[in-house]
Design a protein around this motif. Structure first.
Motif, PDB file in Angstrom:
ATOM      1  N   ILE A  51       3.280  41.152 -93.537  1.00 31.32           N
ATOM      2  CA  ILE A  51       2.161  40.757 -94.391  1.00 31.32           C
ATOM      3  C   ILE A  51       1.342  39.699 -93.668  1.00 31.32           C
ATOM      4  CG2 ILE A  51       1.445  39.802 -96.614  1.00 31.32           C
ATOM      5  CD1 ILE A  51       4.158  40.541 -97.730  1.00 31.32           C
ATOM      6  N   ILE A  52       0.024  39.853 -93.665  1.00 27.90           N
ATOM      7  CA  ILE A  52      -0.868  38.798 -93.168  1.00 27.90           C
ATOM      8  C   ILE A  52      -1.595  38.201 -94.364  1.00 27.90           C
ATOM      9  CG2 ILE A  52      -2.862  38.244 -91.725  1.00 27.90           C
ATOM     10  CD1 ILE A  52      -2.069  40.469 -89.851  1.00 27.90           C
ATOM     11  N   ASP A  53      -1.385  36.918 -94.590  1.00 26.79           N
ATOM     12  CA  ASP A  53      -2.045  36.227 -95.696  1.00 26.79           C
ATOM     13  C   ASP A  53      -3.420  35.778 -95.219  1.00 26.79           C
ATOM     14  OD1 ASP A  53      -2.860  34.729 -97.826  1.00 26.79           O
ATOM     15  OD2 ASP A  53      -0.985  33.618 -98.047  1.00 26.79           O
ATOM     16  N   ALA A  54      -4.443  36.523 -95.627  1.00 20.56           N
ATOM     17  CA  ALA A  54      -5.808  36.234 -95.187  1.00 20.56           C
ATOM     18  C   ALA A  54      -6.567  35.370 -96.185  1.00 20.56           C
ATOM     19  CB  ALA A  54      -6.570  37.542 -94.954  1.00 20.56           C
ATOM     20  N   ASP A  55      -5.865  34.898 -97.216  1.00 16.64           N
ATOM     21  CA  ASP A  55      -6.488  33.972 -98.166  1.00 16.64           C
ATOM     22  C   ASP A  55      -6.169  32.555 -97.718  1.00 16.64           C
ATOM     23  OD1 ASP A  55      -7.532  32.580-100.252  1.00 16.64           O
ATOM     24  OD2 ASP A  55      -6.413  33.613-101.822  1.00 16.64           O
ATOM     25  N   PHE A  56      -6.984  32.044 -96.777  1.00 15.47           N
ATOM     26  CA  PHE A  56      -6.691  30.733 -96.198  1.00 15.47           C
ATOM     27  C   PHE A  56      -6.913  29.594 -97.187  1.00 15.47           C
ATOM     28  CE2 PHE A  56     -11.212  30.474 -95.791  1.00 15.47           C
ATOM     29  CZ  PHE A  56     -11.621  31.704 -95.301  1.00 15.47           C
ATOM     30  N   GLY A  57      -7.491  29.887 -98.345  1.00 12.09           N
ATOM     31  CA  GLY A  57      -7.731  28.836 -99.331  1.00 12.09           C
ATOM     32  C   GLY A  57      -6.529  28.549-100.218  1.00 12.09           C
ATOM     33  N   LEU A  58      -5.780  29.607-100.589  1.00 10.78           N
ATOM     34  CA  LEU A  58      -4.706  29.435-101.565  1.00 10.78           C
ATOM     35  C   LEU A  58      -3.308  29.690-101.018  1.00 10.78           C
ATOM     36  CD1 LEU A  58      -6.380  31.106-104.688  1.00 10.78           C
ATOM     37  CD2 LEU A  58      -6.141  28.675-104.192  1.00 10.78           C
ATOM     38  N   ALA A  59      -3.169  30.574-100.043  1.00 12.27           N
ATOM     39  CA  ALA A  59      -1.870  30.868 -99.431  1.00 12.27           C
ATOM     40  C   ALA A  59      -0.838  31.288-100.478  1.00 12.27           C
ATOM     41  CB  ALA A  59      -1.372  29.665 -98.634  1.00 12.27           C
ATOM     42  N   ASN A  60      -1.197  32.247-101.332  1.00 16.76           N
ATOM     43  CA  ASN A  60      -0.305  32.671-102.412  1.00 16.76           C
ATOM     44  C   ASN A  60       0.960  33.344-101.922  1.00 16.76           C
ATOM     45  OD1 ASN A  60      -1.801  31.743-104.600  1.00 16.76           O
ATOM     46  ND2 ASN A  60      -3.070  33.578-104.681  1.00 16.76           N
ATOM     47  N   GLY A 107      -8.402  37.122 -99.884  1.00 16.40           N
ATOM     48  CA  GLY A 107      -8.756  36.287-101.019  1.00 16.40           C
ATOM     49  C   GLY A 107      -9.303  37.179-102.127  1.00 16.40           C
ATOM     50  N   ALA A 108      -9.629  36.574-103.257  1.00 13.60           N
ATOM     51  CA  ALA A 108     -10.174  37.336-104.378  1.00 13.60           C
ATOM     52  C   ALA A 108     -11.674  37.120-104.492  1.00 13.60           C
ATOM     53  CB  ALA A 108      -9.487  36.908-105.685  1.00 13.60           C
ATOM     54  N   GLY A 109     -12.359  38.091-105.103  1.00 17.42           N
ATOM     55  CA  GLY A 109     -13.784  37.929-105.360  1.00 17.42           C
ATOM     56  C   GLY A 109     -14.654  38.521-104.274  1.00 17.42           C
ATOM     57  N   ILE A 110     -15.925  38.123-104.288  1.00  8.91           N
ATOM     58  CA  ILE A 110     -16.889  38.711-103.360  1.00  8.91           C
ATOM     59  C   ILE A 110     -17.402  37.654-102.371  1.00  8.91           C
ATOM     60  CG2 ILE A 110     -17.586  40.594-104.868  1.00  8.91           C
ATOM     61  CD1 ILE A 110     -19.962  38.942-105.744  1.00  8.91           C
TER      62      ILE A 110
END
Length: 294
Positions: free
Chosen positions: A55-64, A140-143
């Motif tokens: 898995i690559i976590d590409a949400d660098f803001g939240l790191a869920n 991440g989520a959203g646009i």
């Protein structure tokens, strides 16, 4: 030839061999719909089907992802790019030997890399293609710009939607924004819908049908249905324990549903219109192209 074009050519030349790795990008129109939970638990079930999964976590803001695993990685993608670490050194081992890579700030800075850094990144990503059968990108989520860049660069996308009206409208908004982007190629992208937190399997199918009809009519994007995950209190319990629900509640309705999703993906194999674009090196090549086209 400008620097951006030069860097794209470097990756293209380094990317000639065909990779067997399947890259699946998981995204959503809004936060809080269970996107990262789907990514993590889908990875677990694919591992149980005999796949080597990273898995690559590409949400660098939240790191869920690291929160759900209850693991804090020592290194991230930025260490691969700037600090001389190799691909194996930045992979953190999660439950049941699932590999996990934190994107960190490395994803944001891809378009600022020099020739040497691009060559090194491509070489390392090529190694990742060899050691994994399936690579799941949790965006991440959203646009936001970073989310759109990943989805545009991907050839196989899972879009997570819940019955909440805001989730449905935001999923449509994401697809509409994609459709307006000149870099998005509908013909080379498979978008599959996962309906989450639904009352029943039939409700999940009905939700997909409603969204699909509107998207087909106004955006001319063909959606596919992967499956549904029911509302299950065990999911929130697992989040509180920082463990994947399919690990600590393996007989729950949500775990059985995610296993069905994994089976559907496994039996489906690489979609035909995504088969030309295999491997994480190919995705990052596309991502660099999108980022440098601005």
């Amino acid at each position: 030839m400008d620097q951006a074009e030069n860097l794209r050519n470097i990756i293209k030349k380094s990317n000639q061999r065909l990779s067997n790795a399947r890259v699946i990008t998981v995204t959503s129109g809004k936060g809080g719909v269970g996107k990262s939970s789907v990514s993590v638990n889908l990875a677990l079930q694919l591992k149980r089907l005999g796949k080597r999964v990273v898995i690559i976590d590409a949400d660098f803001g939240l790191a869920n992802v690291e929160v759900m695993f209850g693991i804090r990685p020592i290194y991230n993608l930025a260490d691969l790019i700037y600090h001389g670490k190799n691909i194996k050194e930045i992979i953190t081992k999660g439950p049941e030997d699932i590999g996990f890579i934190s994107g960190g700030s490395g994803i944001q800075e891809l378009s600022n890399l020099n020739r040497e850094q691009i060559v090194s990144l491509t070489k390392n990503l090529g190694e990742l293609d060899e050691i994994a059968d399936v690579i799941i990108i949790d965006t991440g989520a959203g646009i936001s710009e970073s989310v759109l860049e990943f989805v545009i660069a991907s050839s196989e996308v899972l879009l997570v939607v819940t019955p909440e009206p805001t989730s449905i409208t935001d999923a449509y908004a994401l697809l509409k924004t994609l459709n307006k982007n000149a870099e998005f190629c509908n013909e080379n992208t498979v978008i599959k819908i996962v309906t989450n937190r639904v009352a029943s399997a039939n409700d999940g199918k009905e939700l997909f049908h409603k969204l699909s009809v509107v998207v087909q009519k106004f955006l001319n994007i063909q959606l596919e249905y992967l499956g549904a995950i029911p509302q299950d209190n065990n999911v929130s319990k697992a989040v509180m324990q920082q463990k994947p629900f399919s690990l600590i509640y393996p007989t729950s309705t949500s775990s059985k549903a995610i296993f069905d999703l994994a089976n559907n993906l496994n039996s489906d194999d690489i979609p035909i219109k995504a088969s030309h674009n295999r491997g994480i090196s190919s995705l990052f090549s596309n991502l660099l192209r999108v980022k440098t086209m601005k």
